[in-house]
Design a protein around this motif. Sequence first.
Motif, PDB file in Angstrom:
ATOM      1  N   TYR A 121      25.744  38.917  40.350  1.00 10.04           N
ATOM      2  CA  TYR A 121      26.818  37.980  39.461  1.00 10.04           C
ATOM      3  C   TYR A 121      25.564  37.204  38.537  1.00 10.04           C
ATOM      4  O   TYR A 121      24.749  36.293  39.323  1.00 10.04           O
ATOM      5  CB  TYR A 121      27.576  37.039  40.482  1.00 10.04           C
ATOM      6  N   ARG A 166      29.196  35.893  31.559  1.00  8.21           N
ATOM      7  CA  ARG A 166      29.299  36.135  33.063  1.00  8.21           C
ATOM      8  C   ARG A 166      29.389  37.597  33.330  1.00  8.21           C
ATOM      9  O   ARG A 166      30.106  38.429  32.565  1.00  8.21           O
ATOM     10  CB  ARG A 166      30.534  35.495  33.645  1.00  8.21           C
ATOM     11  N   MET A 174      34.540  35.256  43.042  1.00  9.76           N
ATOM     12  CA  MET A 174      33.782  34.122  42.689  1.00  9.76           C
ATOM     13  C   MET A 174      34.669  32.922  43.378  1.00  9.76           C
ATOM     14  O   MET A 174      35.959  33.093  43.369  1.00  9.76           O
ATOM     15  CB  MET A 174      33.934  33.564  41.114  1.00  9.76           C
ATOM     16  N   HIS A 177      37.275  27.039  43.180  1.00  9.77           N
ATOM     17  CA  HIS A 177      36.586  25.775  42.721  1.00  9.77           C
ATOM     18  C   HIS A 177      37.510  25.121  41.322  1.00  9.77           C
ATOM     19  O   HIS A 177      38.204  25.747  40.902  1.00  9.77           O
ATOM     20  CB  HIS A 177      35.098  25.899  42.062  1.00  9.77           C
ATOM     21  N   ASP A 179      37.011  23.011  37.733  1.00  9.03           N
ATOM     22  CA  ASP A 179      36.082  22.245  36.466  1.00  9.03           C
ATOM     23  C   ASP A 179      36.927  21.074  36.019  1.00  9.03           C
ATOM     24  O   ASP A 179      37.959  20.767  36.187  1.00  9.03           O
ATOM     25  CB  ASP A 179      35.913  23.441  35.524  1.00  9.03           C
ATOM     26  N   ASN A 183      39.295  25.321  29.508  1.00  8.62           N
ATOM     27  CA  ASN A 183      38.482  26.506  29.591  1.00  8.62           C
ATOM     28  C   ASN A 183      39.125  27.566  29.013  1.00  8.62           C
ATOM     29  O   ASN A 183      40.424  27.972  29.261  1.00  8.62           O
ATOM     30  CB  ASN A 183      38.157  27.036  30.919  1.00  8.62           C
ATOM     31  N   LEU A 185      38.864  31.414  28.990  1.00  8.75           N
ATOM     32  CA  LEU A 185      38.152  32.555  29.956  1.00  8.75           C
ATOM     33  C   LEU A 185      38.579  33.653  29.385  1.00  8.75           C
ATOM     34  O   LEU A 185      40.085  34.072  29.399  1.00  8.75           O
ATOM     35  CB  LEU A 185      38.584  32.108  31.377  1.00  8.75           C
ATOM     36  N   LYS A 192      40.126  41.326  35.348  1.00  6.30           N
ATOM     37  CA  LYS A 192      39.853  40.311  36.145  1.00  6.30           C
ATOM     38  C   LYS A 192      40.920  39.718  36.684  1.00  6.30           C
ATOM     39  O   LYS A 192      42.064  39.267  35.953  1.00  6.30           O
ATOM     40  CB  LYS A 192      39.039  38.967  35.415  1.00  6.30           C
ATOM     41  N   HIS A 260      40.586  27.497  40.902  1.00  5.29           N
ATOM     42  CA  HIS A 260      40.643  28.745  40.651  1.00  5.29           C
ATOM     43  C   HIS A 260      39.726  29.693  41.180  1.00  5.29           C
ATOM     44  O   HIS A 260      38.418  29.246  41.339  1.00  5.29           O
ATOM     45  CB  HIS A 260      40.695  29.127  39.107  1.00  5.29           C
ATOM     46  N   THR A 262      38.165  34.032  41.069  1.00  9.15           N
ATOM     47  CA  THR A 262      38.250  35.346  40.232  1.00  9.15           C
ATOM     48  C   THR A 262      37.833  36.541  40.898  1.00  9.15           C
ATOM     49  O   THR A 262      36.934  36.106  41.886  1.00  9.15           O
ATOM     50  CB  THR A 262      37.606  35.123  38.883  1.00  9.15           C
ATOM     51  N   SER A 275      32.597  38.967  31.188  1.00  7.19           N
ATOM     52  CA  SER A 275      33.552  37.723  30.390  1.00  7.19           C
ATOM     53  C   SER A 275      32.520  36.876  29.683  1.00  7.19           C
ATOM     54  O   SER A 275      31.476  36.498  30.114  1.00  7.19           O
ATOM     55  CB  SER A 275      34.389  37.148  31.440  1.00  7.19           C
ATOM     56  N   ASN A 277      33.223  32.636  28.883  1.00  3.66           N
ATOM     57  CA  ASN A 277      34.306  31.543  28.746  1.00  3.66           C
ATOM     58  C   ASN A 277      33.668  30.276  28.281  1.00  3.66           C
ATOM     59  O   ASN A 277      32.597  29.910  28.118  1.00  3.66           O
ATOM     60  CB  ASN A 277      34.558  31.134  30.122  1.00  3.66           C
ATOM     61  N   PHE A 279      34.127  26.453  27.657  1.00  6.57           N
ATOM     62  CA  PHE A 279      34.459  25.162  27.898  1.00  6.57           C
ATOM     63  C   PHE A 279      34.688  24.141  27.032  1.00  6.57           C
ATOM     64  O   PHE A 279      33.962  23.851  26.118  1.00  6.57           O
ATOM     65  CB  PHE A 279      33.805  24.445  28.903  1.00  6.57           C
TER      66      PHE A 279
END
Length: 347
Positions: A121, A166, A174, A177, A179, A183, A185, A192, A260, A262, A275, A277, A279
């Motif tokens: 990753y 990513r 993943m 967690h 944030d 975001n 994404l 995904k 979230h 993924t 991907s 993303n 923020f």
Amino acid sequence: RKTALVGLLSLTSVAALLIRRVLRAWRARGLGGTPFQVVQSGSRLLDPQVSPLLLKVSIGHCVRSWSDDYLRRYLGGHKIQVHVSDTPFLNFASKNFAYEVADFDSFLSRLQGENGNKFLYYRSQHSKRNKAATLEAIGLGGDVDHGFSLPDELLLPFETHSTVLRIASTGLSMWLHYDVCDNFLCCIRGRKRVILFHPDDIGLLYISGSSSAMGSRLFAEADLPQLWKEFPLAKAAWKRRHEIELHAGDVLFLPAFWAHCTQALPHESDKASISVNTFVLRRDTMSLHDPKDVWANRELLPAQDAVKAFEEKILPSLAKLPATARSFYCRKIAAQLQLEAEAASAS
Ligand code: AKG
């Protein structure tokens, strides 16, 4: 003849209604829990109570042009930091992965090759440790049109915090967690799967810092009965989860504080899931963000003060009480906090 015409008309409108419903459900592609909403434009994003949205907007030619060869042309030779794991279910709390420095070309070759059952990753970062990631900083932005951009109309109400590339082995998950920034994404290659939880369910997810002790085990379907034994509160949150599968070109608006996780899924024989993303910060609450927050996950400044006071003042004071009184006052304060939380959710 008139009755036949009326019959035909009502039959046609029922059929149209059914077709519209099927199309809407197909476009939403929500997989479990609460259904997902699909929108074409960003007018609803600034609603403080906004739920995750699947946005049908254009993100540029990256969806067609970002082949391995293309990425090698611009990122080849870069030294990157990669998470390497024996298991597809990454867990930040138990750190079941190692960080390795690799050059970008060999990372991509490893990702597409046999790779000895390792899962990789890559999350791009700025070369300066105290700066947030941008695509320019890794050579995928600037003057050349590399083909990734979000429509101005979506970004207009916000300030951009960071934009992150990513790249994951397909199959990799993943960890769960949250944030502190909203975001966008964007899925560029592969598919995904994303599982999300409403911020009101944070107390059921075994979060420490900003990551869950459950890691990404929610994706290990056969392991779920065992997971509920170890983390019993999470089962209720699971029933209310939002879940979606993103396809190349899809953009998920993922609001701040929605926990979230993924899972990178394959498309045809491609073993790389890619991907980007972005923020973003809401202008009205920008001053609450920690200027040192490069990962979009540092607590808001007043929350940092509250956590510090809790750990350094409130907990030590409660610890001075005998057990019965400690239990009593912990419960009393918890009840007060619960009322505060409910009033804030309702406002
Ligand atoms: C995020 O954008 O916050 C994510 O967690 C995405 C992780 C990924 O799918 O690589």
